[in-house]
Design an enzyme around this catalytic site. Structure first.
Site, short mmCIF file in Angstrom:
data_model
loop_
_atom_site.label_atom_id
_atom_site.label_comp_id
_atom_site.label_asym_id
_atom_site.label_seq_id
_atom_site.Cartn_x
_atom_site.Cartn_y
_atom_site.Cartn_z
N CYS A 2 0.83 -1.19 0.00
CA CYS A 2 0.00 0.00 0.00
C CYS A 2 0.87 1.25 0.00
CB CYS A 2 -0.92 0.10 1.21
SG CYS A 2 -2.04 -1.27 1.35
N ARG A 27 4.22 -0.37 -4.59
CA ARG A 27 3.94 -0.82 -3.23
C ARG A 27 2.65 -1.64 -3.15
NH1 ARG A 27 6.85 1.95 0.60
NH2 ARG A 27 5.35 1.35 2.16
N TRP A 70 -2.64 -2.83 -1.68
CA TRP A 70 -2.24 -4.24 -1.81
C TRP A 70 -3.03 -4.95 -0.73
CZ3 TRP A 70 0.02 -8.14 1.09
CH2 TRP A 70 0.62 -9.18 0.39
N ASN A 96 -1.82 2.66 5.70
CA ASN A 96 -0.92 1.56 5.36
C ASN A 96 -0.56 0.87 6.67
OD1 ASN A 96 2.59 1.49 4.47
ND2 ASN A 96 1.08 -0.12 4.28
N GLY A 97 -0.71 -0.45 6.72
CA GLY A 97 -0.40 -1.18 7.94
C GLY A 97 -1.55 -2.10 8.28
N GLU A 463 19.06 -16.87 -6.53
CA GLU A 463 18.60 -15.54 -6.93
C GLU A 463 18.16 -15.53 -8.39
OE1 GLU A 463 17.59 -12.96 -5.60
OE2 GLU A 463 17.71 -11.46 -7.17
N LYS A 467 14.42 -14.41 -9.57
CA LYS A 467 14.16 -13.37 -10.57
C LYS A 467 13.25 -13.91 -11.66
CE LYS A 467 15.02 -10.64 -9.12
NZ LYS A 467 15.44 -9.96 -7.92
N GLU A 470 9.54 -14.57 -10.33
CA GLU A 470 8.72 -13.43 -9.92
C GLU A 470 8.26 -12.57 -11.10
OE1 GLU A 470 10.52 -10.62 -7.11
OE2 GLU A 470 12.48 -10.95 -8.02
N HIS A 486 19.32 -36.21 -5.30
CA HIS A 486 18.57 -36.59 -4.10
C HIS A 486 17.10 -36.20 -4.21
CE1 HIS A 486 22.29 -37.79 -2.26
NE2 HIS A 486 22.83 -36.62 -2.60
N LYS A 585 6.80 -4.23 -3.65
CA LYS A 585 8.23 -4.01 -3.44
C LYS A 585 8.58 -3.90 -1.96
CE LYS A 585 12.28 -1.96 -5.21
NZ LYS A 585 12.82 -3.23 -5.69
C1 G6P Z 1 9.90 -7.80 -1.54
C2 G6P Z 1 10.46 -7.35 -2.88
C3 G6P Z 1 11.82 -7.98 -3.14
C4 G6P Z 1 12.75 -7.70 -1.98
C5 G6P Z 1 12.15 -8.13 -0.65
C6 G6P Z 1 12.96 -7.64 0.53
O1 G6P Z 1 9.56 -9.14 -1.62
O2 G6P Z 1 9.57 -7.68 -3.91
O3 G6P Z 1 12.36 -7.44 -4.33
O4 G6P Z 1 13.95 -8.39 -2.18
O5 G6P Z 1 10.84 -7.58 -0.49
O6 G6P Z 1 12.93 -6.24 0.54
P1 G6P Z 1 14.00 -5.32 1.24
O7 G6P Z 1 13.55 -3.92 0.96
O8 G6P Z 1 13.97 -5.68 2.69
O9 G6P Z 1 15.32 -5.63 0.63
#
Ligand code: G6P
Length: 590
Positions: A2, A27, A70, A96-97, A463, A467, A470, A486, A585
């Site tokens: 949000c 957000r 969100w 937000n929260g 990672e 990527k 997502e 395994h 994000k």
């Molecule tokens: C969300 C974002 C990711 C990020 C993660 C941690 O899931 O989509 O891209 O890596 O949060 O966020 P931070 O701001 O703590 O690195």
């Protein structure tokens, strides 16, 4: 999670709020809404992406609030979208929260005759304000928050007062100070177009905005908060001709590496590591991509210093927070606002750890909890999937490890020189991105992928897979190559390509053996390997070549290549890329 915005000034509030909300869409973006006050409330609430101001007649007032959502409580719908209002549509609130005691409050308010229109927790706030309202929104908000449990950043307005009142408790909120105008927002990128003079609000702060200025209260006492000048400009928050923020941000990586390095390294490393004096163990806590940076940090720090490093998902650490000895906790968080990471930092402190954070955002909550902050210099990152900030986090971890390492000076100097060559090496990968795009176009038709690596290649694989999944919605798993036999072998075959991170270190030979085993099971293999590696071509289907570097730094070059691979795969599949479905994000709820 949000985004909220508030504006009081001389411009049309609907224009300011909609343009700011668009910059906060990362957000959350399942629904949105705006309320403008001009003697009465004009309200627009919609499901889906934020529209253009011309599409809606919201009202021509110069005071208002807005929200991009969100969903947490209640599905995305117009009635659940913010702003939420009281019974008489006089008071509007964006939040937000999570209000954890909302059910109890709601039942009580209903008993008292209040009528609710949504399933959200937020709606209790305007009704509580209504309950306490006599003739001042400021007093009513102060009385309202005594009742709230949970976390909140909210902005409240009343149709017949030219005032905004905002509160921050455990959710991010900043105040932007312009010339005869004021902005409230979940983060700085929302308002960079209008001002870069920012007040970072603190937990418990209540801000009251009027045309005459702003006042901040905390614990019923007026407090002074410094106005800081953020070094980011509006061009950082625009796509600048690129199709997506993601590819723009990947292209910014060489500069980001240079900027982050120059923060800590000149001829030698200029990083005060007194926070690490006498430590017996390092605990890294983080979420998502930042967690993967932590895993790479483990290999590097343990390899260079011999100090044991534990890496924990913050969300897991919070439920078994055991620390022994004299630990140093390193919280890695791009936003500095991830709720689980913040909670883990507090828990680590309780156990006596010194806490350092590696973050991108000046004044973020993580910087206030930590004993020491190491900033990355990544600039605003808008795409939900982290790219340039991940590489910058790695740079800080390398610098830290080198500073803590007990190596001969000439060896350290060689490694510093090698680090300084990284921006040019990344640039070469970017210059050859068309080659990666060709492979991505072939991969785009698959629905499953396996990413594998050994040693430091393993977190690269994790990672890379994150990527890919997502942004392209392809199911992708990261696995240690040696573990395939395994279990995961059962999944391999011609429908499941394997992306192999091949590092020229002691894992090289055994990795080739693992690749041969995979080929024997008919999977297509794409290797990410050094450009001078001729051997690898014999065993795999396609190779993404990256410039040779010290194997310790290969997570940087290989990850940039894997980011580009994921980007073009997602683009070929027509995905949204910058705002993947169901993701946000900044995850500000636990
Ligand atoms: C969300 C974002 C990711 C990020 C993660 C941690 O899931 O989509 O891209 O890596 O949060 O966020 P931070 O701001 O703590 O690195």
């Amino acid at each position: 999670m949000c985004g909220i915005v508030g504006y009081l000034g001389f411009r049309r509030a609907d224009e300011v709020i909609i343009s700011s909300l668009k910059r906060l869409e990362y957000r959350g973006y399942d629904s949105w809404g705006v309320a403008i006050g001009n003697g009465k409330l004009s309200l627009v609430k919609k499901v889906g992406a934020i529209g253009d101001v011309e599409e809606y007649s919201i009202g021509d007032g110069t005071l208002g609030v807005g929200h991009t959502r969100w969903a947490t409580h209640g599905k995305p719908s117009e009635s659940n979208a913010h702003p939420h209002t009281d019974c008489k549509n006089n008071i509007a609130v964006v939040h937000n929260g999570i209000i954890s005691n909302f059910q109890m409050l709601k039942e009580k308010l209903i008993e008292e005759g209040h009528e609710f229109k949504s399933e959200t927790d937020t709606e209790v706030i305007p009704h509580l304000i209504e309950k306490y309202y006599k003739n001042s929104i400021e007093d009513a908000v102060i009385n309202c928050i005594v009742n709230l449990r949970g976390s909140y950043a909210f902005v409240a307005m009343c149709a017949n007062e030219r005032k905004l009142v905002a509160c921050r408790y455990k959710s991010p909120l900043i105040l932007g100070v312009g010339d005869k105008e004021f902005f409230l927002a979940s983060d700085v990128t929302a308002i960079l177009e209008y001002t870069s003079r920012i007040v970072y609000l603190q937990d418990g702060d209540i801000v009251i905005l009027t045309d005459d200025g702003f006042k901040i209260l905390n614990d019923c006492v007026e407090v002074d908060r410094q106005i800081e000048l953020v070094p980011w400009g509006i061009k950082d928050a625009k796509k600048s001709g690129y199709d997506h923020f993601m590819i723009k941000e990947i292209h910014e990586t060489p500069k980001v590496v240079e900027d982050t390095l120059s923060e800590y390294v000149s001829d030698e490393i200029e990083l005060d590591v007194s926070f690490a004096a006498g430590i017996s163990e390092i605990l890294i806590i983080a979420c998502g991509t930042s967690y993967h940076a932590g895993l790479i940090g483990k290999y590097v720090i343990e390899g260079l210093t011999g100090i044991p490093v534990r890496v924990e998902y913050a969300s897991e650490f919070n439920y078994h927070p055991l620390l022994v000895g004299r630990p140093l906790a390193i919280a890695i968080t791009q936003s500095g606002e991830t709720a689980d990471t913040l909670e883990a930092m507090k828990k680590a402190k309780k156990f006596g750890a010194r806490v350092v954070t590696i973050t991108n955002v000046l004044g973020s909550t993580a910087t206030r909890i930590a004993d020491h902050t190491l900033y990355i210099r990544a600039g605003p990152e808008i795409c939900v999937a982290a790219t340039k900030s991940f590489i910058a986090q790695l740079i800080v971890l390398y610098v830290l490890a080198l500073k803590l390492a007990n190596l001969p000076r000439h060896e350290i100097n060689e490694l510093i020189l090698e680090l300084k060559l990284i921006p040019e090496r990344i640039q070469r990968i970017l210059d050859a991105k068309d080659e990666i795009e060709k492979i991505a176009k072939r991969l785009a038709k698959f629905e499953n992928m396996m990413y594998v690596g050994r040693g430091i290649g393993y977190p690269i694989a994790l990672e890379g897979a994150l990527k890919m999944k997502e942004i392209s919605y392809i199911h992708a798993e990261g696995y240690p190559a040696g573990e395939l036999k395994h279990g995961p072998f059962a999944l391999l075959g011609e429908k499941t390509p394997v992306i192999a991170s091949v590092i020229e270190d002691p894992t090289y030979e055994i990795m080739l053996n693992n690749i041969k085993e995979v080929k024997a099971r008919d999977s297509i293999v794409v290797a990410i390997a050094n450009e001078d590696d001729k051997e690898i071509d014999k065993y795999v289907d396609w190779v993404v070549k990256v410039p040779k570097t010290n194997p310790m730094f290969s997570p940087i070059t290989q990850s940039v290549a894997l980011q580009i691979l994921a980007y073009y795969t997602a683009k070929e599949r027509g995905c949204e890329i910058d705002k993947p479905r169901h993701l946000a994000k900044s995850v500000t709820v636990e």
